[in-house]
Enzyme design. Structure first.
Site, short mmCIF file in Angstrom:
data_model
loop_
_atom_site.label_atom_id
_atom_site.label_comp_id
_atom_site.label_asym_id
_atom_site.label_seq_id
_atom_site.Cartn_x
_atom_site.Cartn_y
_atom_site.Cartn_z
N THR A 1 0.80 -1.22 0.00
CA THR A 1 0.00 0.00 0.00
C THR A 1 0.84 1.28 0.00
OG1 THR A 1 -0.10 -0.43 2.36
CG2 THR A 1 -2.05 -0.95 1.09
N GLN B 1 -4.59 3.52 -3.95
CA GLN B 1 -5.47 2.75 -3.08
C GLN B 1 -6.92 2.88 -3.51
OE1 GLN B 1 -4.88 0.76 -0.01
NE2 GLN B 1 -3.25 0.60 -1.50
N GLU C 1 -9.67 1.06 2.29
CA GLU C 1 -10.87 0.30 1.98
C GLU C 1 -12.04 1.16 1.53
OE1 GLU C 1 -10.22 -1.52 5.78
OE2 GLU C 1 -10.66 -3.47 4.94
MO1 MOS Z 1 -8.48 -5.70 5.88
S1 MOS Z 1 -10.04 -6.86 5.17
O1 MOS Z 1 -8.97 -5.41 7.47
O2 MOS Z 1 -7.03 -6.47 5.84
#
Ligand code: MOS
Length: 758
Positions: free
Chosen positions: A483, A650, A717
């Site tokens: 990341t 990301q 996310e």
């Molecule tokens: Mo993430 S699904 O909390 O690595």
């Protein structure tokens, strides 16, 4: 956005933080000098293990004959349940504490029972992987098979309420009187959405090299969170935690599938101890589908009751999810719905249906990824029923505080994200009536959805040192799962200490380093970053204190400061290196830390979330039903952005994931055998470059000073959350056909494509 207003900066002034700094590990990645677990060449020559999986989903092993395998060329050792080393019990199917799920013992080959298809039933270790794999095929097993339950909807009657959801949330929430308010609402939407089994597929499979030295074992593996992994492995091996060292310097993706110990690590450690030789084991891509978690199949019912003006009076979100009988996992699918929209009567519930599969695990954006596919599509359905623009509907239901916790949001820019997105995307060109926009044989549509994701912070510590030449080294047991963590931590250290990026070396991925919360839940950057920021601030104070003692020229201690590679004494500046050589010839070091967010005052007093808005334009071929995404835009508010380039990457990845969930991803379960059929990357469809259209990301940056000293919130996310719903809503807008079963494939669309286009 007032980007600079009362922003707490890393103290040297932000020369690097926030900028699009290239990945510091980029050259190592592209030259192949960043070594992943299976590539590590360390210690004596390793032996190679191959895991044999069960050929049934449920039952018992009656007989196992490993004689041929043991005599096969190159074979060093065969392990079955008959000779497996003693290990602790696995423990209850429902873990008593939230953290215990990560740190519990996960023994292998503990008995003759089989709980899921491809469950490990044997291990062969040989001089080569090929020899081990060939020998594994010689193991003969006679099973007694029993009938398993695999499908969700056939077994809804067996649904039960778990004690809590993943991450410790309440299973249910209720505010006001949902049923009455819904029944009496002027406008009602009551719709059910289905989402399938899905699998995360990090490019790097789960892999381990275990090396014992006396009673100590070093585990080179691919793990997101080293402290949890280490505790879980130590518990499994029945050794004190101090005896286990876990190293994960480079990780080829995780997405939640590398949060807990899997069979590769347990087998490698057990076999290496017995053979007194390092052992390497990887899961094959096919084995990952059965042995490294998945997102469970779900059925979601969304009930929305509104006034004619669009104001919600009742918001209900019910989730039924499959869960492994052997170990419960309840994805927090409806939890986001507790914070997204205002409504005075609310109900969210999670129910689980036991099936005979391996456990579900955390998969990118647990909760929001499947949950927003349902709620954000249902909101689109409500908007159409009300004859309201979907953005206007959301604005009318924008809460002034967290609607269930009833505390203020730390910051919330959802409306701004939607409005900015609408302007940039050309939302005004969307036809409110579906199926109206045509380009030849293509139907064109636009859709949008909101994005929300809670902000977490985990306990973390960092150690940092500066030597007399001004070279900085920082150590944390944090991981970089691809990341950009090495890069943002370099930026933070360089800015805080006022040194160039090249003067900073970040060392991660070793459990000998100070404990962090690792990578997961999008908390990595804020947690590890804050710990490092504080360590660097402490180090800077030490440098200044030493400089003050030696700085004979200054009368007032406060006159000593540090920035841009120099120490300033009153109005005289001296190069940092010269000062260090003089005042700290042996270098200086310092530590910094941050406590877990949960339980802190800022966490109790504020509802902390990242927000965003997704926009999609799709075309649908009116003859074949083929859906193509054309343009996607995400407008993102995740607090302060630490690195524009890695942050953008990301979000792009998240949007692509949303595209997969909307149109492609589904693991097909063979209901006869409890087996995932399309268990490889040829058959499990994810978007490839040709499927990914014109993507754009815009950040509405702000400093969330409630979240942490960096002002940054969880980002990774967020890109997934709502992205798939925006695409599904665009498909509806293009065609007027509402498909409520994901993924939206052409076979589901074709029968109802409107007759007028034929
Ligand atoms: Mo993430 S699904 O909390 O690595």
């Amino acid at each position: 956005m007032t980007e600079n207003a009362q922003r707490r900066t890393t103290s040297g002034g932000d020369q690097f933080t926030g900028k699009a700094v290239d990945r510091v590990d980029g050259p190592r990645k592209v030259t192949g000098t960043a070594h992943y677990a299976y590539e590590i060449a360390e210690g004596p020559l390793p032996a190679y293990g191959y895991i044999l999986g069960a050929a049934i989903a449920k039952g018992r092993i009656l007989e196992i004959d490993a004689e041929l395998a043991e005599r096969a060329p190159g074979v060093l050792y065969v392990m079955t349940h008959l000779n497996a080393p003693r290990q602790p019990e696995f423990g209850p199917a429902v873990t008593p504490a939230v953290r215990e799920v990560f740190t519990r013992a996960r023994p292998v080959l503990r008995g003759d029972d089989v709980h899921y298809y491809d469950q490990p039933v044997g291990l062969v270790v040989a001089e080569t992987l090929e020899a081990a794999r060939a020998a594994a095929a010689l193991i003969k097993i006679r099973y007694q098979e029993t009938v398993g339950d695999f499908g969700l909807e056939e077994h809804l009657a067996a649904a039960y309420a778990p004690k809590r959801t993943n991450a410790g949330f309440e299973t249910d929430s209720a505010v006001g009187d949902f049923e009455t308010a819904f029944a009496e609402a002027e406008v009602r939407i009551d719709v059910s959405y289905r989402t399938p089994y899905q699998h995360h597929n990090p490019m790097e499979p789960h892999a381990t090299l275990a090396i014992w030295q006396g009673d100590d074992v070093t585990i080179h593996t691919s793990a997101q969170t080293l402290s949890n992994f280490r505790a879980g492995l130590a518990a499994t091996l029945g050794v004190p935690v101090e005896r286990v060292r876990v190293v994960s310097r480079y990780i080829g993706g995780g997405f939640g599938s590398k949060l807990i110990v899997h069979a590769d690590s347990v087998f490698a450690a057990l076999a290496a101890r017995i053979l007194k030789r390092p052992v390497k084991i990887t899961l094959t891509r096919q084995q990952m589908f059965a042995n490294a978690g998945h997102r469970a199949e779900m059925l979601q019912q969304v009930r929305l009751g509104a006034r004619a003006d669009g104001r919600l009076v009742a918001l209900g979100h019910d989730v039924w999810s499959a869960t492994a009988r052997v170990e419960e996992f309840c994805e927090q699918t409806a939890v986001f719905a507790r914070s997204l929209y205002a409504a005075s009567n609310r109900l969210t519930r999670h129910r689980l249906v036991p099936v005979d599969l391996n456990r579900g695990e955390w998969m990118r954006s647990p909760g929001e990824a499947p949950g927003m596919l349902a709620l954000e599509c249902a909101m689109d359905e409500l908007a159409e029923r009300l004859d309201l623009d979907p953005i206007e509907l959301r604005i009318r239901n924008e809460p002034d505080q967290d609607p269930e916790r009833r505390v203020p949001f730390s910051t919330r820019n959802l409306v701004a994200c939607m409005q900015e997105g609408a302007r940039r995307f050309g939302w005004g060109r969307r036809s409110p009536e579906p199926g109206r926009l045509r380009e030849g044989r293509k139907l064109v549509g636009m859709g949008m959805a909101a994005a929300i994701r809670p902000n977490y912070i985990g306990a973390a510590a960092a150690w940092v040192r500066i030597d007399a030449a001004g070279q900085v080294t920082a150590r944390l047991d944090m991981t970089d799962i691809g990341t950009g963590t090495y890069t943002i931590l370099t930026q933070i250290a360089a800015d805080t200490l006022g040194v160039p990026l090249a003067a900073v070396t970040i060392e991660l991925g070793d459990s000998r380093f100070p404990l962090t919360a690792g990578s997961g839940g999008s908390w990595g950057a804020a947690s590890a970053g804050t710990a490092l920021l504080r360590a660097c601030e402490a180090l800077k104070e030490k440098i200044l204190a030493a400089a003050r003692v030696h700085g004979a020229l200054v009368r007032n201690a406060a006159d000593v400061s540090m920035a841009a590679g120099a120490v300033r004494f009153g109005n005289r500046a001296e190069d940092l290196k010269d000062v260090l050589r003089r005042v700290a010839p042996k270098g200086l070091d310092a530590r910094g830390s941050v406590e877990a967010g949960a339980g802190t005052e800022a966490y109790q007093a504020f509802s902390q979330h990242s927000h965003g808005a997704h926009f999609a334009e799709v075309s649908v071929d009116c003859d074949t039903g083929e859906i193509r995404a054309r343009r996607l835009l995400a407008v993102i508010d995740a607090g302060r952005i630490l690195n524009r380039k890695t942050a953008r990457s990301q979000i792009l990845g998240g949007m692509t994931w949303g595209l997969g969930a909307a149109l492609m991803e589904k693991t097909v379960l063979d209901g006869r055998y409890g087996r995932f059929v399309n268990h490889d990357l040829a058959e499990y469809h994810i978007p490839v470059n040709g499927d990914v259209p014109d993507l754009d990301v815009v950040f509405l940056e702000e400093n969330d000073d409630k979240a942490n000293p960096l002002g940054a919130k969880g980002l990774g996310e967020l890109g997934v959350c709502g992205a798939g719903a925006a695409i599904a809503n665009a498909v509806y807008n293009a065609t007027g056909v509402r498909v409520r079963e994901f993924p939206l494939t052409l076979d589901k669309l074709l029968p109802d494509l409107p007759a007028f286009i034929l």
